[in-house]
Design a protein around this motif. Structure first.
Motif, PDB file in Angstrom:
ATOM      1  N   PHE A  40       0.829  -1.204   0.000  1.00 20.47           N
ATOM      2  CA  PHE A  40       0.000   0.000   0.000  1.00 20.47           C
ATOM      3  C   PHE A  40       0.868   1.262   0.000  1.00 20.47           C
ATOM      4  CE2 PHE A  40      -1.905   3.435   2.475  1.00 20.47           C
ATOM      5  CZ  PHE A  40      -3.025   3.703   1.689  1.00 20.47           C
ATOM      6  N   ILE A  41       1.869   1.306   0.870  1.00 19.38           N
ATOM      7  CA  ILE A  41       2.735   2.485   0.950  1.00 19.38           C
ATOM      8  C   ILE A  41       3.497   2.676  -0.362  1.00 19.38           C
ATOM      9  CG2 ILE A  41       4.794   3.427   2.070  1.00 19.38           C
ATOM     10  CD1 ILE A  41       3.710   2.242   4.699  1.00 19.38           C
ATOM     11  N   SER A  42       4.001   1.602  -0.905  1.00 18.58           N
ATOM     12  CA  SER A  42       4.740   1.678  -2.161  1.00 18.58           C
ATOM     13  C   SER A  42       3.847   2.172  -3.302  1.00 18.58           C
ATOM     14  CB  SER A  42       5.318   0.306  -2.504  1.00 18.58           C
ATOM     15  OG  SER A  42       6.010   0.362  -3.716  1.00 18.58           O
ATOM     16  N   ASP A  43       2.632   1.679  -3.370  1.00 17.74           N
ATOM     17  CA  ASP A  43       1.697   2.086  -4.430  1.00 17.74           C
ATOM     18  C   ASP A  43       1.243   3.534  -4.261  1.00 17.74           C
ATOM     19  OD1 ASP A  43       1.891  -0.457  -5.441  1.00 17.74           O
ATOM     20  OD2 ASP A  43      -0.071  -1.118  -4.695  1.00 17.74           O
ATOM     21  N   GLU A  44       0.969   3.933  -3.051  1.00 12.82           N
ATOM     22  CA  GLU A  44       0.434   5.274  -2.777  1.00 12.82           C
ATOM     23  C   GLU A  44       1.473   6.380  -2.874  1.00 12.82           C
ATOM     24  OE1 GLU A  44      -2.748   6.564  -2.028  1.00 12.82           O
ATOM     25  OE2 GLU A  44      -3.321   4.627  -2.877  1.00 12.82           O
ATOM     26  N   PHE A  45       2.699   6.094  -2.452  1.00 11.16           N
ATOM     27  CA  PHE A  45       3.685   7.154  -2.324  1.00 11.16           C
ATOM     28  C   PHE A  45       4.838   7.044  -3.307  1.00 11.16           C
ATOM     29  CE2 PHE A  45       1.556   6.759   1.776  1.00 11.16           C
ATOM     30  CZ  PHE A  45       1.069   8.051   1.902  1.00 11.16           C
ATOM     31  N   HIS A  46       4.843   6.037  -4.164  1.00 10.86           N
ATOM     32  CA  HIS A  46       5.849   5.894  -5.220  1.00 10.86           C
ATOM     33  C   HIS A  46       7.269   6.098  -4.682  1.00 10.86           C
ATOM     34  CE1 HIS A  46       2.335   5.928  -7.766  1.00 10.86           C
ATOM     35  NE2 HIS A  46       1.995   7.096  -7.253  1.00 10.86           N
ATOM     36  N   LEU A  47       7.629   5.271  -3.741  1.00 11.18           N
ATOM     37  CA  LEU A  47       8.925   5.373  -3.081  1.00 11.18           C
ATOM     38  C   LEU A  47      10.053   4.929  -3.990  1.00 11.18           C
ATOM     39  CD1 LEU A  47       7.896   3.843   0.349  1.00 11.18           C
ATOM     40  CD2 LEU A  47       7.995   6.260  -0.276  1.00 11.18           C
ATOM     41  N   ASN A  48      11.214   5.517  -3.764  1.00  4.76           N
ATOM     42  CA  ASN A  48      12.418   5.105  -4.491  1.00  4.76           C
ATOM     43  C   ASN A  48      13.215   4.162  -3.611  1.00  4.76           C
ATOM     44  OD1 ASN A  48      11.881   6.771  -6.688  1.00  4.76           O
ATOM     45  ND2 ASN A  48      12.867   8.523  -5.704  1.00  4.76           N
ATOM     46  N   GLY A  49      13.644   3.056  -4.148  1.00  9.48           N
ATOM     47  CA  GLY A  49      14.471   2.127  -3.395  1.00  9.48           C
ATOM     48  C   GLY A  49      13.665   1.196  -2.515  1.00  9.48           C
ATOM     49  N   ASN A  50      14.382   0.287  -1.889  1.00 14.87           N
ATOM     50  CA  ASN A  50      13.748  -0.726  -1.047  1.00 14.87           C
ATOM     51  C   ASN A  50      14.131  -0.601   0.415  1.00 14.87           C
ATOM     52  OD1 ASN A  50      12.384  -2.048  -3.142  1.00 14.87           O
ATOM     53  ND2 ASN A  50      14.283  -3.053  -3.769  1.00 14.87           N
ATOM     54  N   ASN A  51      14.811   0.463   0.793  1.00 12.33           N
ATOM     55  CA  ASN A  51      15.250   0.644   2.163  1.00 12.33           C
ATOM     56  C   ASN A  51      14.054   0.960   3.054  1.00 12.33           C
ATOM     57  OD1 ASN A  51      16.469   1.764   4.580  1.00 12.33           O
ATOM     58  ND2 ASN A  51      18.359   1.840   3.389  1.00 12.33           N
ATOM     59  N   LYS A  52      13.854   0.165   4.099  1.00 18.66           N
ATOM     60  CA  LYS A  52      12.695   0.336   4.985  1.00 18.66           C
ATOM     61  C   LYS A  52      13.164   0.653   6.406  1.00 18.66           C
ATOM     62  CE  LYS A  52       9.815  -2.895   2.433  1.00 18.66           C
ATOM     63  NZ  LYS A  52      10.800  -3.584   1.604  1.00 18.66           N
ATOM     64  N   THR A  53      12.523   1.650   7.010  1.00 20.37           N
ATOM     65  CA  THR A  53      12.832   2.064   8.371  1.00 20.37           C
ATOM     66  C   THR A  53      11.560   2.061   9.200  1.00 20.37           C
ATOM     67  OG1 THR A  53      14.639   3.477   7.603  1.00 20.37           O
ATOM     68  CG2 THR A  53      13.749   3.953   9.792  1.00 20.37           C
ATOM     69  N   ILE A  54      11.668   1.593  10.430  1.00 20.54           N
ATOM     70  CA  ILE A  54      10.555   1.654  11.375  1.00 20.54           C
ATOM     71  C   ILE A  54      11.005   2.481  12.580  1.00 20.54           C
ATOM     72  CG2 ILE A  54      11.170  -0.535  12.480  1.00 20.54           C
ATOM     73  CD1 ILE A  54       8.107  -0.984  12.873  1.00 20.54           C
ATOM     74  N   VAL A  55      10.093   3.318  13.078  1.00 19.56           N
ATOM     75  CA  VAL A  55      10.367   4.180  14.227  1.00 19.56           C
ATOM     76  C   VAL A  55       9.277   3.948  15.255  1.00 19.56           C
ATOM     77  CG1 VAL A  55      10.636   6.561  15.017  1.00 19.56           C
ATOM     78  CG2 VAL A  55      11.400   5.923  12.710  1.00 19.56           C
ATOM     79  N   GLY A  56       9.654   3.790  16.516  1.00 20.40           N
ATOM     80  CA  GLY A  56       8.652   3.609  17.557  1.00 20.40           C
ATOM     81  C   GLY A  56       9.092   4.205  18.879  1.00 20.40           C
ATOM     82  N   LEU A  57       8.124   4.763  19.605  1.00 18.58           N
ATOM     83  CA  LEU A  57       8.355   5.365  20.910  1.00 18.58           C
ATOM     84  C   LEU A  57       7.488   4.656  21.945  1.00 18.58           C
ATOM     85  CD1 LEU A  57       9.346   7.710  22.792  1.00 18.58           C
ATOM     86  CD2 LEU A  57       7.395   9.022  21.952  1.00 18.58           C
ATOM     87  N   SER A  58       8.052   4.317  23.089  1.00 17.04           N
ATOM     88  CA  SER A  58       7.356   3.666  24.184  1.00 17.04           C
ATOM     89  C   SER A  58       6.832   2.289  23.738  1.00 17.04           C
ATOM     90  CB  SER A  58       6.248   4.560  24.741  1.00 17.04           C
ATOM     91  OG  SER A  58       5.744   4.022  25.946  1.00 17.04           O
TER      92      SER A  58
END
Length: 109
Positions: A10-28
């Motif tokens: 979904f994110i790739s289709d909606e936002f047309h990202l470049n590359g395959n590098n994935k990052t996750i961020v979380g607090l608490s």
């Protein structure tokens, strides 16, 4: 499976990202989720930003998952940035600095 099979697409289709590098961020509790994914599916993301994770939740259950991960893996394959703040509970700070598998964490005051 939701992340891998539905959300990434979904994110790739909606936002047309470049590359395959994935990052996750979380607090608490989001940081706890990131840590859980790190130890159960480390290949899912390239980078983990774990901020003030709720490591004490559920009687420190995450450390069981950490131990299981390192029974089968020598190290982590992802880039990990993690931090805690001075207002975090003392128990979490002492638990955090005693993590055996995070290089550079031992010996902190």
């Amino acid at each position: 499976q939701f992340l891998e099979l539905e959300l990434f697409k979904f994110i790739s289709d909606e936002f047309h990202l470049n590359g395959n590098n994935k990052t996750i961020v979380g607090l608490s509790f989001g940081g706890l989720l990131c840590t859980d994914i790190l130890f159960s599916r480390p290949d899912l993301f390239d980078n983990y930003v774990i901020l003030g994770p709720a490591l004490l939740w559920n009687d420190k259950e995450i450390f069981t998952k950490e131990a299981l991960h390192f029974e089968n893996h020598k190290n982590l394959t992802a880039n990990v940035f993690t931090s805690i703040g001075e207002l975090d509970e003392k128990d979490i700070i002492y638990t955090y600095i005693s993590l055996p598998h995070i290089p550079g964490m031992r010996g902190l005051p």
